[in-house]
Write a protein that holds these residues in place. Structure first.
Motif, PDB file in Angstrom:
ATOM      1  N   LYS A   1       0.743  -1.305  -0.111  1.00 50.12           N
ATOM      2  CA  LYS A   1       0.085   0.050  -0.022  1.00 50.12           C
ATOM      3  C   LYS A   1       0.784   1.346   0.020  1.00 50.12           C
ATOM      4  CE  LYS A   1      -3.777  -2.014   2.578  1.00 50.12           C
ATOM      5  NZ  LYS A   1      -4.739  -2.138   3.579  1.00 50.12           N
ATOM      6  N   ASN A   2       0.357   2.230  -0.631  1.00 53.43           N
ATOM      7  CA  ASN A   2       0.891   3.562  -0.508  1.00 53.43           C
ATOM      8  C   ASN A   2       0.675   4.277   0.683  1.00 53.43           C
ATOM      9  OD1 ASN A   2      -1.286   4.842  -0.728  1.00 53.43           O
ATOM     10  ND2 ASN A   2      -0.946   5.580  -2.804  1.00 53.43           N
ATOM     11  N   ASP A   3       1.464   5.384   1.061  1.00 53.11           N
ATOM     12  CA  ASP A   3       1.090   6.209   2.195  1.00 53.11           C
ATOM     13  C   ASP A   3      -0.191   6.571   2.420  1.00 53.11           C
ATOM     14  OD1 ASP A   3       4.041   6.072   2.173  1.00 53.11           O
ATOM     15  OD2 ASP A   3       4.551   8.283   1.278  1.00 53.11           O
ATOM     16  N   GLY A   4      -1.096   6.545   1.460  1.00 54.54           N
ATOM     17  CA  GLY A   4      -2.521   6.941   1.667  1.00 54.54           C
ATOM     18  C   GLY A   4      -3.329   5.643   1.837  1.00 54.54           C
ATOM     19  N   GLY A   5      -2.640   4.286   2.024  1.00 53.97           N
ATOM     20  CA  GLY A   5      -3.271   3.334   2.390  1.00 53.97           C
ATOM     21  C   GLY A   5      -3.822   2.673   1.118  1.00 53.97           C
ATOM     22  N   VAL A   6      -3.645   3.162  -0.048  1.00 53.99           N
ATOM     23  CA  VAL A   6      -3.956   2.610  -1.217  1.00 53.99           C
ATOM     24  C   VAL A   6      -3.230   1.401  -1.877  1.00 53.99           C
ATOM     25  CG1 VAL A   6      -4.721   2.877  -3.659  1.00 53.99           C
ATOM     26  CG2 VAL A   6      -5.214   4.552  -1.899  1.00 53.99           C
TER      27      VAL A   6
END
Length: 335
Positions: free
Chosen positions: A316-321
């Motif tokens: 996941k990326n920093d935004g939780g995606v």
């Protein structure tokens, strides 16, 4: 030298990173049973040697003589992360043992874990030898020297009697002559040993199955030491760290080292494993070991699930995606 791809990381279905390495699993006859890559490759133990380096203390009477608690004795095997409970136990040990902090050869440091390290920095506290992750090991070294009448000066040098005792113990556990053990210098300044990956696996087989050890004194010391590691797993590392996660399973004896080295033994199955991630990464240890356990049909699914939680297959990326995946691609060759 023969490495194979162990783990692939993908982002948007494109291959972004690979982790190559080798794995060896041995049975109770000390034969290679599982193999990925070159199992004869000489590999430095790094901190995976700490249980071996702690055995002179467990062969001596220092734990009873100086009234160490179980947690304090476990710190002799640990790569402590500097949590509050680690520091409290180390401070207590300093009061009990016949040593001074300035005698430790490991350099002054801050804790490995970010929370205690940041807290100390905010308070303006200076680095201490006690905060070094190898402090417990060095405290054991010094105390054994005083107990055995060895000189404390130079206890970190390979020709010191303590280091020669450790070499002898390693030779017995690994089934390799002392003359074939290669010696370097570890991060904390003491000798670090390299042996073939297969013999590293044999070492952890014996640590998890001490009935395979011929020397009765060493057998008793190993039983006592590994029992404490399983009883107090967070002392060996800390919460949400792979050593603690594995040691929470009473059937497993495990310890990792720097530069991608990990070793573990399975008691009931009488199997020993050693692996080396060639790029030195520790990040994919949970993925690799979970896959090893799955491939051998390990019965404790809770242990595998806890490993999977440490390093999920979804990136996941920093935004939780969700943006990618991590996947083990090796197959244990059955020999």
């Amino acid at each position: 030298m023969d490495f194979e791809v162990l783990v692939q990381e993908k982002r948007a279905e494109l291959l972004e990173n690979v982790h190559i390495g080798m794995i060896c699993g041995v049975n109770e006859q000390f034969e290679t049973k599982y193999q990925v890559g070159d199992t004869e490759h000489y590999t430095f133990f790094r901190s995976a040697s700490k249980p071996i380096q702690a055995l002179p203390a467990f062969l001596s009477d220092i734990i009873t003589k100086y009234g160490l608690t179980e947690e304090e004795a476990t710190l002799l095997t640990a790569s402590h992360r500097g949590e509050e409970y680690h520091i409290a136990a180390l401070e207590s040990m300093l009061k009990k043992l016949p040593i001074k902090e300035e005698e430790l050869f490991c350099p002054p440091s801050y804790p490995l874990n970010s929370n205690p390290r940041d807290a100390m920095l905010r308070k303006g506290l200076e680095k201490r030898r006690l905060y070094h992750n190898c402090a417990g090991k060095h405290m054991g070294f010094l105390t054994v020297c005083r107990e055995m009448g060895f000189p404390t000066e130079g206890y970190w040098k390979i020709h010191h009697p303590l280091q020669q005792q450790i070499l002898t113990i390693l030779s017995e556990l690994s089934n390799i002559p002392i003359s074939d053990i290669k010696v370097g210098t570890d991060g904390c300044g003491v000798p670090v040993f390299a042996i073939p990956l297969k013999n590293m696996a044999i070492t952890y087989l014996k640590l998890s199955s001490p009935e395979l050890i011929d020397n009765s004194d060493l057998k008793r010391a190993v039983k006592r030491m590994t029992g404490l590691m399983n009883k107090h797993p967070r002392i060996v590392a800390s919460e949400k760290f792979i050593c603690t996660t594995l040691l929470e399973d009473s059937n497993i004896v495990a310890k990792g080292g720097a530069q991608g080295v990990y070793c573990f033994g399975l008691k009931k199955e009488k199997l020993g494993f050693a692996l080396k991630v060639a790029n030195g990464s520790e990040d994919v240890w949970p993925n690799i070991i979970a896959s090893i356990l799955e491939q051998i049909n390990y019965s404790n699914s809770d242990t595998i699930n806890r490993l999977r939680e440490l390093k999920p297959a979804i990136i996941k990326n920093d935004g939780g995606v969700e943006v990618g995946s991590i996947r083990e691609v090796f197959t244990l060759s059955l020999i």
